[in-house]
Structures are given as structure tokens and as C-alpha cells.
Design a protein around this motif. Sequence first.
Motif, PDB file in Angstrom:
ATOM      1  N   VAL A  28      -0.461  -2.456  10.951  1.00  0.00           N
ATOM      2  CA  VAL A  28      -0.014  -3.410   9.937  1.00  0.00           C
ATOM      3  C   VAL A  28      -1.008  -3.336   8.793  1.00  0.00           C
ATOM      4  O   VAL A  28      -2.217  -3.380   9.008  1.00  0.00           O
ATOM      5  CB  VAL A  28       0.051  -4.848  10.497  1.00  0.00           C
ATOM      6  CG1 VAL A  28       0.477  -5.834   9.415  1.00  0.00           C
ATOM      7  CG2 VAL A  28       1.002  -4.925  11.693  1.00  0.00           C
ATOM      8  N   TYR A  29      -0.479  -3.190   7.566  1.00  0.00           N
ATOM      9  CA  TYR A  29      -1.349  -3.100   6.392  1.00  0.00           C
ATOM     10  C   TYR A  29      -0.685  -3.793   5.217  1.00  0.00           C
ATOM     11  O   TYR A  29       0.528  -3.983   5.193  1.00  0.00           O
ATOM     12  CB  TYR A  29      -1.693  -1.646   6.056  1.00  0.00           C
ATOM     13  CG  TYR A  29      -0.501  -0.756   5.812  1.00  0.00           C
ATOM     14  CD1 TYR A  29      -0.070  -0.472   4.520  1.00  0.00           C
ATOM     15  CD2 TYR A  29       0.194  -0.183   6.871  1.00  0.00           C
ATOM     16  CE1 TYR A  29       1.024   0.355   4.293  1.00  0.00           C
ATOM     17  CE2 TYR A  29       1.280   0.633   6.662  1.00  0.00           C
ATOM     18  CZ  TYR A  29       1.691   0.907   5.373  1.00  0.00           C
ATOM     19  OH  TYR A  29       2.771   1.713   5.152  1.00  0.00           O
ATOM     20  N   ASP A  30      -1.508  -4.175   4.240  1.00  0.00           N
ATOM     21  CA  ASP A  30      -0.969  -4.878   3.077  1.00  0.00           C
ATOM     22  C   ASP A  30      -0.626  -3.890   1.967  1.00  0.00           C
ATOM     23  O   ASP A  30      -0.770  -2.674   2.134  1.00  0.00           O
ATOM     24  CB  ASP A  30      -1.921  -5.988   2.603  1.00  0.00           C
ATOM     25  CG  ASP A  30      -3.261  -5.464   2.113  1.00  0.00           C
ATOM     26  OD1 ASP A  30      -3.361  -4.280   1.740  1.00  0.00           O
ATOM     27  OD2 ASP A  30      -4.213  -6.272   2.104  1.00  0.00           O
ATOM     28  N   SER A  31      -0.188  -4.411   0.824  1.00  0.00           N
ATOM     29  CA  SER A  31       0.259  -3.555  -0.275  1.00  0.00           C
ATOM     30  C   SER A  31      -0.879  -2.742  -0.888  1.00  0.00           C
ATOM     31  O   SER A  31      -0.642  -1.773  -1.601  1.00  0.00           O
ATOM     32  CB  SER A  31       0.943  -4.388  -1.351  1.00  0.00           C
ATOM     33  OG  SER A  31       0.057  -5.381  -1.823  1.00  0.00           O
ATOM     34  N   ASN A  32      -2.131  -3.105  -0.590  1.00  0.00           N
ATOM     35  CA  ASN A  32      -3.287  -2.331  -1.050  1.00  0.00           C
ATOM     36  C   ASN A  32      -3.744  -1.327   0.001  1.00  0.00           C
ATOM     37  O   ASN A  32      -4.822  -0.747  -0.131  1.00  0.00           O
ATOM     38  CB  ASN A  32      -4.453  -3.271  -1.397  1.00  0.00           C
ATOM     39  CG  ASN A  32      -4.135  -4.132  -2.584  1.00  0.00           C
ATOM     40  OD1 ASN A  32      -3.566  -3.669  -3.568  1.00  0.00           O
ATOM     41  ND2 ASN A  32      -4.484  -5.405  -2.499  1.00  0.00           N
TER      42      ASN A  32
END
Length: 161
Positions: A28-32
Amino acid sequence: MAEQKETTFSSDAILALLVDTISEAVIVYDSNFTIRIFNTAAQELFGIKAADIIGERFSLDRTGEERWKSLSPIMYSSLAPTTVHLSEAGVYPQVIKIVSENPHREFLVSTNHSSESVGGVRGFVKVIKDITREASLVQSKSDFITIAAHQLRTPATAVAW
């Protein structure tokens, strides 16, 4: 009588616990591209400890680093030697078959995104399944059928009694 304490879990703790029990690798990772969750299966598959990657920004300039080599084609499929898109462009979840070499490995990668920002952050989830063994079995079956069909078409030599 011993007093029992009521234990409460935050929704983040419950999510992390659930994701950690999944047999497929989950990232799971964010938009950055900052890694938020890296479950046990991902740690085993890529040989990277969660403590070394959670909170790290996985940018393109880091893909050349040796420690991220196995994960780079998963995070940026354009870096993989071979990709096969199994879903329509722009439609989520995106499903891609990724083949990497040295060593030869095949992955089925499903990427989904959150349709809403949570706490102002949009996120992405990748579920990765190593299908190297299954692909090898399919290839072996295909090779066997090809050889068997060839042998059946080859005329038998005359047997002298």
C-alpha cells in the motif's frame, strides 16, 4: 477474580493485521509513492524488510539501487522486460502480468486505487502473486503435448519379425 482489560484496536491496526495475514504480497502506497504497508508475504517475496521500506518514498531514481532491484518492475511496470496488460487502460483494478529475468520470475499484479482521499491522501494497493511455478507447469504441459503430437504424426518404422 482477575480483572479483564478491554482491548481496542484502531482501524489502522485492524487493517494492518488483516493485510498481514493475506498469502499474496500486498503493498500500500500513497500518491507520492511513499510505502505505507508492506506485508509479510511481500517481505518474503522481495527479500525486503518492512522496517526498511515503510515510510520510504519509492521514486524512479531509487529503482537503480541494488536493494530495490526486485521490487522496481512491480512498482514501475515500464521497467519490466515483459508486461502483458490484462485489463483495459484506465479501468481499475489494473491487472498486469510482469515477467522479469535474472532470475526468471512471473508475477500477476493487481493495482487498485482509493476513489476518495483518506486524510487528504489518495492511495494505491498492489496485490502481487508469484505465478512463476504455475507458468512453468503450463509451459511443460504445452511442450509435452507438442512432442506427443509430433510423435503420433511420425510414421512407425516397419518391424521385421
